[in-house]
Scaffold this active site. Structure first.
Site, PDB file in Angstrom:
ATOM      1  N   GLY A  60      22.090 -38.346  -5.051  1.00 17.21           N
ATOM      2  CA  GLY A  60      21.407 -37.506  -6.030  1.00 17.21           C
ATOM      3  C   GLY A  60      22.002 -36.126  -6.191  1.00 17.21           C
TER       4      GLY A  60
ATOM      5  N   ASP B 155      27.867 -49.600  -3.277  1.00 13.34           N
ATOM      6  CA  ASP B 155      26.609 -48.917  -3.537  1.00 13.34           C
ATOM      7  C   ASP B 155      25.532 -49.986  -3.756  1.00 13.34           C
ATOM      8  OD1 ASP B 155      27.209 -49.885  -6.050  1.00 13.34           O
ATOM      9  OD2 ASP B 155      27.478 -47.930  -6.969  1.00 13.34           O
ATOM     10  N   SER B 156      24.315 -49.547  -3.952  1.00 19.24           N
ATOM     11  CA  SER B 156      23.200 -50.500  -4.049  1.00 19.24           C
ATOM     12  C   SER B 156      22.985 -50.984  -5.468  1.00 19.24           C
ATOM     13  CB  SER B 156      21.917 -49.816  -3.588  1.00 19.24           C
ATOM     14  OG  SER B 156      21.558 -48.809  -4.531  1.00 19.24           O
ATOM     15  N   GLY B 157      23.606 -50.327  -6.424  1.00 20.94           N
ATOM     16  CA  GLY B 157      23.360 -50.630  -7.818  1.00 20.94           C
ATOM     17  C   GLY B 157      22.345 -49.701  -8.454  1.00 20.94           C
ATOM     18  N   GLY B 158      21.577 -49.000  -7.626  1.00 21.91           N
ATOM     19  CA  GLY B 158      20.480 -48.182  -8.149  1.00 21.91           C
ATOM     20  C   GLY B 158      20.939 -47.073  -9.085  1.00 21.91           C
ATOM     21  N   PHE B 159      22.007 -46.389  -8.696  1.00 22.31           N
ATOM     22  CA  PHE B 159      22.446 -45.253  -9.499  1.00 22.31           C
ATOM     23  C   PHE B 159      22.897 -45.695 -10.889  1.00 22.31           C
ATOM     24  CE2 PHE B 159      25.777 -42.353 -11.015  1.00 22.31           C
ATOM     25  CZ  PHE B 159      25.047 -41.186 -11.070  1.00 22.31           C
TER      26      PHE B 159
ATOM     27  N   GLN C 130      17.460 -38.468  -0.245  1.00 24.79           N
ATOM     28  CA  GLN C 130      17.181 -38.027  -1.602  1.00 24.79           C
ATOM     29  C   GLN C 130      16.339 -36.754  -1.570  1.00 24.79           C
ATOM     30  OE1 GLN C 130      18.431 -38.850  -4.352  1.00 24.79           O
ATOM     31  NE2 GLN C 130      19.247 -40.946  -4.197  1.00 24.79           N
TER      32      GLN C 130
ATOM     33  N   ASP D 102      17.861 -47.248  -3.758  1.00 25.67           N
ATOM     34  CA  ASP D 102      17.066 -46.027  -3.854  1.00 25.67           C
ATOM     35  C   ASP D 102      16.690 -45.790  -5.309  1.00 25.67           C
ATOM     36  OD1 ASP D 102      19.628 -45.511  -4.696  1.00 25.67           O
ATOM     37  OD2 ASP D 102      19.830 -43.586  -3.691  1.00 25.67           O
TER      38      ASP D 102
ATOM     39  N   ASP E 142      33.273 -40.570  -2.292  1.00 32.74           N
ATOM     40  CA  ASP E 142      33.870 -41.442  -3.308  1.00 32.74           C
ATOM     41  C   ASP E 142      33.692 -40.761  -4.647  1.00 32.74           C
ATOM     42  OD1 ASP E 142      30.898 -42.152  -3.661  1.00 32.74           O
ATOM     43  OD2 ASP E 142      31.870 -43.174  -5.342  1.00 32.74           O
TER      44      ASP E 142
END
Lengths: 377, 377
Positions: free
Chosen positions: A218, A94-98, A191, A148, A268
């Protein structure tokens, strides 16, 4: 032999459900696929041999956790995430954003990126779309995610719209930062919360960027299942048929079944391992809580039709004892069983799609869950 | 084929060190032997396949833990401890006495037995010598221990003497309660603290009972190693040469090496698994603390000459990361490595005795521990 290009081949469809193969430089992924989550460089409580043996083609790593500890540059020096943890198949990050949203303190958003405070040691980190892609590159990720902005639901329409639009601009910056990498891909993330119009705008704009795959983010953040499924009904038909679709952070076995029916290819979730650590098993006959006293003298295994030692070799009485006693082995065995069951369910779904009996398979599967566990002894 | 009788065969001696085989109805035990501890029906963090694969012929179960949860009668109904946990080799059980002292509240001793309060649910339990043997029988234990009175050191001479004498009377009651059981044995326990005279009296009296094996209890409870070794120097020469000798709850690799030199045949200790859970590895080059920052970017394994995946497949950097992150896999891997190392050390000791080079082997082994770990990168 040249490294395989990243790609997606659709073998069969049945209603909305799709049977395909994602090709990466590190191997193929049969879809629909469930990706076990190796949060901090380990699928909690499992040996990777067990994860592979359960049937997983790909696992997931969390950029947020890994960038904080042991650090992306350190992992790079240690051979990338594949070498560091000992997994030679594809890895998605993942991007780390969540997790910046859910775990860190003092989050500050700007057009440029996000500044946050580590939950591990309190250090301040900055992450731009470009840095997120750089980190995922250092990790050696095969399927990377755009950064995101994730907003917590419920929120007002303006906030949701602004976050969706910022995420689109970041998608473009991530696309440029990622460039072309043989055998690898960067996915954009749809999103828009529970707002159909925003979801449509997001999906259309990402589609126009011609990315290699599309995530749906999201969702499964507390909303009812029907809201999530309604969003899939809106988004999936917009997304191009020849690109993989990944529903992030989902979910229960029923979520998977109903989302595959709507055209999702990849999933996932930490649920199989997290629930396992807390004594909850997912089975063909629904959920089984091993803490329950009814299992205390039950010599039968969880499910002797599963070809997994955790499912067929150990008695419910022993699992009950281990979980009640807080023993690691109980958490290990139930995490293993659940991981196996999720992979088994995906394999059965793939077969049902190939045989064009997905609707029947879904009905039978839901009926069996509904009927519940074997009668107590 | 008839079930093997319980027995002990001495194959070779070298100084005080003994190389033998304990025969039980459930299989043979090569001695000197280290028995991994399966406290509450599981060797913490390990699959029993790993325990067996490490070379263990026998494991230990704790009567105190098992009688409280899940209960001895329940285990009996579930096929005994062997069936319950899935181990078909020999199992040794303690009497419960030591953990009544160390874990329970409200302990009350009398000639009849001990009354105590469970640390699990506060229930009051009574345990007589006869009930201890009954419980060990319900567990299906192959090598059972007499109930003894364990007193915490330091204590006064009168208390120590009284406890030792009570333990002798209980040994006789346990001998009668146990009777004759094909393929199984009940061991008496030498007590007497750090008092040579009491130790001699205890050993002589137990020897006169002609039991099938002899344990040495009440050591490694905080006293200096030389006190423990001095007691072995007093006790071992008294014990009959053709019976196995078991030093209870010991110990570090050095404790094992020095105790084998004095004629001990069997050991058990939670140290390999407990230390492993806390990030400490025992190796041919001494102790290695994986929490230490020196390992953070060390790509080398713990010890690639050990034929165990935990020792040779995973980098120190990864182990360091897992332990620092509190991940189960770190505890699992170090418990596995330590269990393997302990078994490897015992196998090397057995070979050295057969080759009559135990003194040289001991000196080389201690020198290698002393020289310490490989240099940091």
């Amino acid at each position: 032999m040249a490294m395989a290009e990243f790609g997606f081949t659709l073998h069969a469809t049945d209603g909305g459900a799709r049977r395909g193969t994602v090709t990466t430089g590190r191997g193929d992924i049969a879809t629909p696929a469930f990706m076990p989550v190796g949060t901090a460089g380990t699928v909690k409580g499992l040996y990777l041999d067990q994860v592979k043996g359960a049937g997983a083609d790909i696992i997931l790593g969390n950029t947020y956790h890994l960038m904080l500890r042991p650090g992306a540059e350190r992992i790079d020096r240690l051979g990338g995430l594949h070498g560091f943890i000992g997994w030679d198949g594809p890895i998605l990050t993942d991007s780390g954003g969540f997790q910046v949203m859910s775990l860190s303190a003092l989050r500050q958003m700007s057009e440029k990126g996000v500044t946050f405070k580590s939950h591990v040691d309190g250090a301040i980190h900055e992450m731009s779309p470009e840095r997120s892609i750089e980190i995922q590159g250092l990790l050696g990720s095969d399927i990377q995610m755009q950064l995101d902005e994730c907003v917590a639901l419920p929120t007002d329409a303006e906030t949701m719209k602004a976050a969706m639009e910022l995420s689109l601009r970041w998608a473009e910056r991530c696309r440029v930062a990622f460039g072309e990498q043989p055998g690898k891909a960067m996915f954009g993330i749809v999103q828009g919360g529970d707002d159909e119009k925003l979801r449509v705008q997001s999906a259309e704009a990402l589609k126009a960027m011609d990315l290699k795959g599309y995530s749906i983010g999201g969702l499964a953040v507390g909303e009812p299942q029907e809201v999530m499924l309604a969003m899939l009904d809106v988004v999936c038909p917009i997304l191009p048929a020849h690109k993989p679709r990944y529903l992030m952070g989902v979910g229960t076995p029923q979520d998977l079944l109903r989302s595959v029916a709507r055209g999702v290819d990849m999933f996932d979730c930490v649920m199989p391992t997290r629930s396992g650590r807390h004594g909850l098993a997912f089975t063909r006959r629904g959920r089984v809580n091993l803490k329950n006293a009814r299992h205390a003298e039950d010599h039968r295994p969880l499910d002797d039709e599963m070809n997994c030692p955790a499912s067929r070799t150990y008695s419910r009485a022993y699992l009950h004892h281990l979980i009640r006693s807080g023993e690691m082995l109980g958490m290990m065995l139930l995490s293993w069983h659940n991981t196996y069951y999720y992979q088994w369910l995906m394999a059965e779904m793939r077969r049902a799609i190939e045989q064009r009996r997905f609707a029947d398979f879904s009905a039978e599967t839901e009926a069996m869950w509904e009927a519940g566990d074997i009668a107590a002894l």
